[in-house]
Design a protein around this motif. Structure first.
Motif, mmCIF file in Angstrom:
data_model
loop_
_atom_site.group_PDB
_atom_site.id
_atom_site.type_symbol
_atom_site.label_atom_id
_atom_site.label_comp_id
_atom_site.label_asym_id
_atom_site.label_seq_id
_atom_site.Cartn_x
_atom_site.Cartn_y
_atom_site.Cartn_z
ATOM 1 N N LYS A 112 0.826 -1.215 0.000
ATOM 2 C CA LYS A 112 0.000 0.000 0.000
ATOM 3 C C LYS A 112 0.860 1.264 0.000
ATOM 4 C CE LYS A 112 -3.795 -2.311 0.025
ATOM 5 N NZ LYS A 112 -4.654 -2.343 -1.148
ATOM 6 N N GLN A 113 2.113 1.124 -0.446
ATOM 7 C CA GLN A 113 3.053 2.233 -0.575
ATOM 8 C C GLN A 113 3.312 2.966 0.741
ATOM 9 O OE1 GLN A 113 0.537 1.986 -3.259
ATOM 10 N NE2 GLN A 113 2.110 0.651 -4.084
ATOM 11 N N ALA A 114 3.420 2.210 1.836
ATOM 12 C CA ALA A 114 3.795 2.816 3.116
ATOM 13 C C ALA A 114 5.160 3.472 2.965
ATOM 14 C CB ALA A 114 3.824 1.756 4.211
ATOM 15 N N ARG A 115 5.326 4.595 3.613
ATOM 16 C CA ARG A 115 6.591 5.334 3.534
ATOM 17 C C ARG A 115 7.475 5.014 4.739
ATOM 18 N NH1 ARG A 115 4.542 11.284 1.545
ATOM 19 N NH2 ARG A 115 3.698 10.571 -0.446
ATOM 20 N N ASP A 116 8.770 5.089 4.531
ATOM 21 C CA ASP A 116 9.754 4.931 5.612
ATOM 22 C C ASP A 116 9.513 3.690 6.465
ATOM 23 O OD1 ASP A 116 10.951 7.388 4.833
ATOM 24 O OD2 ASP A 116 9.432 8.470 5.974
ATOM 25 N N LEU A 117 9.302 2.569 5.822
ATOM 26 C CA LEU A 117 9.060 1.303 6.506
ATOM 27 C C LEU A 117 10.314 0.892 7.277
ATOM 28 C CD1 LEU A 117 6.960 -0.997 6.844
ATOM 29 C CD2 LEU A 117 7.964 -2.052 4.829
ATOM 30 N N LEU A 151 7.118 -0.130 11.781
ATOM 31 C CA LEU A 151 6.834 1.304 11.778
ATOM 32 C C LEU A 151 6.787 1.790 10.338
ATOM 33 C CD1 LEU A 151 9.567 2.148 14.382
ATOM 34 C CD2 LEU A 151 7.133 2.171 14.849
ATOM 35 N N CYS A 152 5.778 2.595 10.038
ATOM 36 C CA CYS A 152 5.717 3.197 8.706
ATOM 37 C C CYS A 152 4.870 4.452 8.772
ATOM 38 C CB CYS A 152 5.187 2.218 7.665
ATOM 39 S SG CYS A 152 3.494 1.659 7.934
ATOM 40 N N SER A 153 4.914 5.211 7.697
ATOM 41 C CA SER A 153 4.160 6.460 7.614
ATOM 42 C C SER A 153 3.246 6.450 6.407
ATOM 43 C CB SER A 153 5.122 7.653 7.489
ATOM 44 O OG SER A 153 5.966 7.726 8.602
ATOM 45 N N GLY A 154 2.181 7.239 6.539
ATOM 46 C CA GLY A 154 1.272 7.485 5.434
ATOM 47 C C GLY A 154 1.233 8.972 5.145
ATOM 48 N N ALA A 155 0.961 9.330 3.896
ATOM 49 C CA ALA A 155 1.000 10.731 3.477
ATOM 50 C C ALA A 155 -0.211 11.537 3.935
ATOM 51 C CB ALA A 155 1.125 10.809 1.962
ATOM 52 N N SER A 156 -1.309 10.850 4.259
ATOM 53 C CA SER A 156 -2.552 11.522 4.661
ATOM 54 C C SER A 156 -3.363 10.546 5.501
ATOM 55 C CB SER A 156 -3.358 11.919 3.417
ATOM 56 O OG SER A 156 -3.786 10.741 2.735
ATOM 57 N N PRO A 200 3.600 11.752 9.207
ATOM 58 C CA PRO A 200 4.994 12.177 9.378
ATOM 59 C C PRO A 200 5.222 13.059 10.607
ATOM 60 C CG PRO A 200 4.344 12.380 7.084
ATOM 61 C CD PRO A 200 3.093 12.058 7.866
ATOM 62 N N GLU A 201 4.264 13.905 10.955
ATOM 63 C CA GLU A 201 4.432 14.792 12.101
ATOM 64 C C GLU A 201 4.510 14.007 13.406
ATOM 65 O OE1 GLU A 201 1.868 15.251 9.792
ATOM 66 O OE2 GLU A 201 2.985 16.738 8.660
ATOM 67 N N ARG A 202 3.609 13.034 13.589
ATOM 68 C CA ARG A 202 3.628 12.210 14.808
ATOM 69 C C ARG A 202 4.896 11.362 14.866
ATOM 70 N NH1 ARG A 202 -0.418 14.472 14.196
ATOM 71 N NH2 ARG A 202 -2.228 14.756 15.461
#
Length: 146
Positions: free
Chosen positions: A42-47, A64-69, A117-119
Motif C-alpha cells: 500500500k506504498q507505506a513510507r519509511d518502513l 513502523l511506517c508512515s502514510g501521506a494523509s 509524518p508529524e507524529r
C-alpha cells in the motif's frame, strides 16, 4: 478505538495462540513478514522494522511506517488488517483508526504502527528503541520463500 479482542499469547510451541482461543499457525516471523509486505503493497513510507525481543517482554517486533494523509494511513491499515485476517489473525486490537494520525495494530508479538509524518517525527519511536536492531527490509519484502 476499535477493540476487537484481547491480546494473544504465545503457546509453548512457539506458535501464536489467536484471540478468543482460535489457533493461528503463524510464527512471529511469519506475521512480521506478512504485515511488512501488506504495508509495503500500500506504498507505506519509511518502513522500518525493529527487533525488540532482547529489549522488552512487551513484543518481539515493531513495524513502523508512515502514510501521506489520513486516507493513506487508513489504506495501509486496511491492507494489513485484510492480509492478516486472510491468514487467520483477524481478532486484534486497533487503536487510532478514526483519527488516522497514529494507528496501532497489536498482534501480540508483532505491533504495527502507521503514523503521519508529524507524529512519527515528534515521538521518534526509532530513537526511543535505539538499542533494538533494525531488520533489513529486502528479506522481509521478498516474495521468495526462505
Amino acid at each position: 478505538m476499535t477493540n476487537i479482542a484481547a491480546p494473544c499469547i504465545l503457546c509453548r510451541t512457539g506458535r501464536t495462540k489467536g484471540y478468543g482461543g482460535a489457533f493461528a499457525d503463524m510464527t512471529s516471523e511469519e506475521k512480521l513478514r506478512l504485515a511488512a509486505r501488506a504495508a509495503d503493497a500500500k506504498q507505506a513510507r519509511d518502513l522500518t522494522v525493529l527487533h525488540l525481543s532482547e529489549c522488552t517482554l512487551m513484543t518481539d517486533y515493531f513495524v513502523l511506517c508512515s502514510g501521506a494523509s489520513s486516507t493513506h494511513i487508513r489504506t495501509i491499515v486496511d491492507g494489513v488488517l485484510e492480509a492478516m485476517k486472510r491468514a487467520g489473525m483477524g481478532g486484534i486490537r486497533v487503536e487510532g483508526y478514526d483519527a488516522a494520525t497514529w494507528v496501532l495494530m497489536d498482534y501480540g508479538d508483532v505491533v504495527v504502527h502507521v503514523m503521519d509524518p508529524e507524529r512519527r517525527d515528534y515521538y521518534r519511536l526509532e530513537s526511543l528503541w535505539e538499542d533494538a536492531p533494525r531488520l533489513p527490509l529486502d528479506p522481509l519484502l521478498s516474495t521468495a520463500e526462505v
